[in-house]
Design a protein around this motif. Sequence first.
Motif, mmCIF file in Angstrom:
data_model
loop_
_atom_site.group_PDB
_atom_site.id
_atom_site.type_symbol
_atom_site.label_atom_id
_atom_site.label_comp_id
_atom_site.label_asym_id
_atom_site.label_seq_id
_atom_site.Cartn_x
_atom_site.Cartn_y
_atom_site.Cartn_z
ATOM 1 N N ALA A 1 0.971 -1.268 0.005
ATOM 2 C CA ALA A 1 -0.075 -0.079 0.038
ATOM 3 C C ALA A 1 0.831 1.206 0.010
ATOM 4 N N ARG A 2 2.029 1.151 0.710
ATOM 5 C CA ARG A 2 2.827 2.448 0.886
ATOM 6 C C ARG A 2 3.675 2.755 -0.591
ATOM 7 N N GLN A 3 4.117 1.620 -1.146
ATOM 8 C CA GLN A 3 4.602 1.611 -2.503
ATOM 9 C C GLN A 3 3.508 2.328 -3.715
ATOM 10 N N GLY A 4 2.348 1.948 -3.401
ATOM 11 C CA GLY A 4 1.258 2.495 -4.386
ATOM 12 C C GLY A 4 1.022 3.931 -3.898
ATOM 13 N N MET A 5 0.905 4.253 -2.783
ATOM 14 C CA MET A 5 0.937 5.580 -2.555
ATOM 15 C C MET A 5 2.055 6.519 -3.250
ATOM 16 N N LEU A 6 3.252 6.097 -2.912
ATOM 17 C CA LEU A 6 4.425 6.565 -3.396
ATOM 18 C C LEU A 6 4.547 6.926 -4.923
ATOM 19 N N LEU A 7 3.893 5.919 -5.588
ATOM 20 C CA LEU A 7 3.808 5.873 -7.012
ATOM 21 C C LEU A 7 2.775 6.813 -7.564
ATOM 22 N N VAL A 8 1.712 6.912 -6.901
ATOM 23 C CA VAL A 8 0.475 7.918 -7.202
ATOM 24 C C VAL A 8 1.174 9.510 -6.841
ATOM 25 N N LEU A 9 1.887 9.458 -5.963
ATOM 26 C CA LEU A 9 2.292 10.851 -5.347
ATOM 27 C C LEU A 9 3.610 11.210 -6.462
ATOM 28 N N LEU A 10 4.468 10.394 -7.080
ATOM 29 C CA LEU A 10 5.367 10.726 -8.142
ATOM 30 C C LEU A 10 4.632 11.068 -9.557
ATOM 31 N N ILE A 11 3.597 10.136 -9.829
ATOM 32 C CA ILE A 11 2.744 10.769 -10.857
ATOM 33 C C ILE A 11 2.171 12.120 -10.957
ATOM 34 N N ALA A 12 1.473 12.258 -9.714
ATOM 35 C CA ALA A 12 0.785 13.625 -9.513
ATOM 36 C C ALA A 12 1.901 14.655 -9.443
ATOM 37 N N THR A 13 2.955 14.531 -9.021
ATOM 38 C CA THR A 13 3.924 15.530 -9.247
ATOM 39 C C THR A 13 4.476 15.808 -10.297
ATOM 40 N N ALA A 14 4.735 14.542 -11.334
ATOM 41 C CA ALA A 14 5.095 14.917 -12.727
ATOM 42 C C ALA A 14 4.307 15.530 -13.571
ATOM 43 N N PHE A 15 2.797 15.337 -13.371
ATOM 44 C CA PHE A 15 1.886 16.062 -14.053
ATOM 45 C C PHE A 15 1.845 17.227 -13.738
ATOM 46 N N ALA A 16 1.796 17.749 -12.413
ATOM 47 C CA ALA A 16 1.540 19.088 -12.150
ATOM 48 C C ALA A 16 3.105 19.738 -12.626
ATOM 49 N N VAL A 17 3.939 19.217 -12.691
ATOM 50 C CA VAL A 17 5.337 20.090 -13.267
ATOM 51 C C VAL A 17 5.056 20.229 -14.764
ATOM 52 N N ALA A 18 4.372 19.326 -15.447
ATOM 53 C CA ALA A 18 4.181 19.391 -16.964
ATOM 54 C C ALA A 18 3.287 20.346 -17.137
ATOM 55 N N VAL A 19 2.031 20.565 -16.293
ATOM 56 C CA VAL A 19 1.052 21.480 -16.510
ATOM 57 C C VAL A 19 1.645 22.753 -16.255
ATOM 58 N N TYR A 20 2.365 22.839 -15.283
ATOM 59 C CA TYR A 20 3.112 24.242 -14.954
ATOM 60 C C TYR A 20 4.204 24.614 -16.211
ATOM 61 N N MET A 21 4.813 23.729 -16.724
ATOM 62 C CA MET A 21 5.839 24.322 -17.764
ATOM 63 C C MET A 21 5.129 24.452 -18.887
ATOM 64 N N GLY A 22 3.904 23.904 -19.083
ATOM 65 C CA GLY A 22 3.123 24.228 -20.340
ATOM 66 C C GLY A 22 2.452 25.400 -20.371
ATOM 67 N N LEU A 23 2.132 25.991 -19.144
ATOM 68 C CA LEU A 23 1.546 27.206 -19.003
ATOM 69 C C LEU A 23 2.474 28.406 -18.834
ATOM 70 N N ARG A 24 3.716 28.010 -18.700
ATOM 71 C CA ARG A 24 4.698 29.184 -18.685
ATOM 72 C C ARG A 24 5.467 29.212 -19.952
ATOM 73 N N ASN A 25 5.113 28.245 -20.893
ATOM 74 C CA ASN A 25 6.082 28.179 -22.252
ATOM 75 C C ASN A 25 5.486 29.449 -22.991
ATOM 76 N N PRO A 26 6.868 30.311 -23.243
ATOM 77 C CA PRO A 26 6.281 31.456 -23.936
ATOM 78 C C PRO A 26 5.961 31.569 -25.503
ATOM 79 N N TYR A 27 6.223 30.115 -26.001
ATOM 80 C CA TYR A 27 5.933 30.110 -27.752
ATOM 81 C C TYR A 27 4.620 29.339 -27.858
ATOM 82 N N VAL A 28 3.899 29.109 -26.620
ATOM 83 C CA VAL A 28 2.496 28.616 -26.907
ATOM 84 C C VAL A 28 1.635 29.612 -27.405
ATOM 85 N N PRO A 29 1.008 29.767 -28.321
ATOM 86 C CA PRO A 29 0.372 31.031 -29.111
ATOM 87 C C PRO A 29 -0.817 31.124 -28.139
#
Length: 380
Positions: free
Chosen positions: A80-108
Amino acid sequence: MAVPGDPPDGTPDGTGGGDDEFRSDEYRSVVFDEDFVRAARLQEYSAQERMGEHARAVRSRSIWSGGGTAPRTSTPGRGARQGMLLVLLIATAFAVAVYMGLRNPYVPPPAGAAQPLTSTVVPLAPTTDVPGGPPPELFAKSPAAGYRVGAAGITLPAVRRTHHFTDVHVVTALSIAKDYLVQSSLDPDVLAGSATRPVRVLLDPDQLAQFDRSMTSPSGDGRHAATGWLVRLDPATAVLADSRVRVSGTLAFEEVAQDVLEVTTDHTFVYAVRPAGGAPAAADGASLFTVRRELRLRFDRDDLSARRLELASAYVMAGPQDCSADPAAGFRPLLAGAGPTTVGPAASDPYASGQPRRSAGLCGVLAPSSTAGGAVSPAP
């Protein structure tokens, strides 16, 4: 006296001495006294307990604790703890991707609504009598003698990519611009005023209401002139005497915003016309009518995908015409034999290359070379 390790009631009769005594002395140290035996607890585990977690020889480490490597034996809690850790890592990666996408100056940014067309239509009055004759002779003696016929006169420039648009985008924009020029300047039905759909289907939907009003209720207010959108002859005045329209001009493109590509067209169209209602044989008394169109076309990515455009501005000079005629609804060419009429403030030559001289008034003067033939003379 009894010593520790002796039986409680002493040594039984018949024992002692010999080997038995020797063995008794040998094992005396491992014989438990009565107090030890009474204090001992006997516990028997059940079958479930013997199969349970306590049967492991070593205790597994928590994945959250440091030091050493956890044993391979897994437990439900650890999974159970391993599953929670995996979910946490995926959520963190998704949040970083969204943040970088919003901050990308080349998105029209999303494109806004198309702006209304602004147009200026200037009639050009002749300074001499309008020459007449068969169309081939008229073309041969005019500055349009070397012009190409029809769409062949609308050539595309060399293509290169811009900062935010690929070369494919640029080619698409130029080809749409050419289609618009062909449909709005060369289509016989459009020229005769009997069709508008070939032009309409190429426009941005945001401009359709303005276009429709310009066709049904044309006005010289700078927004609703039909001749700002297309070339139209007044069907009561003149018709084409030769379908082979002479064309020359240039196209250029420029990125004006990261999501907007602009194409500028500058073309001269020369038509052979004859009086409306006359027999086709009347073409021998044809005359030339010249239209100079400078258009500014804009494209966003949606326009390129849908093969449409936004007509941002149009500057049009056309003659020979009478300055008293309103060219908003359709052009009324002065035909062969017509003499000079009211003149404007300055001469304008629609055949001259480069930026056209823009009349400050509502009428200009058609340069002599444009009506009488001969070499092209620049506007003074």
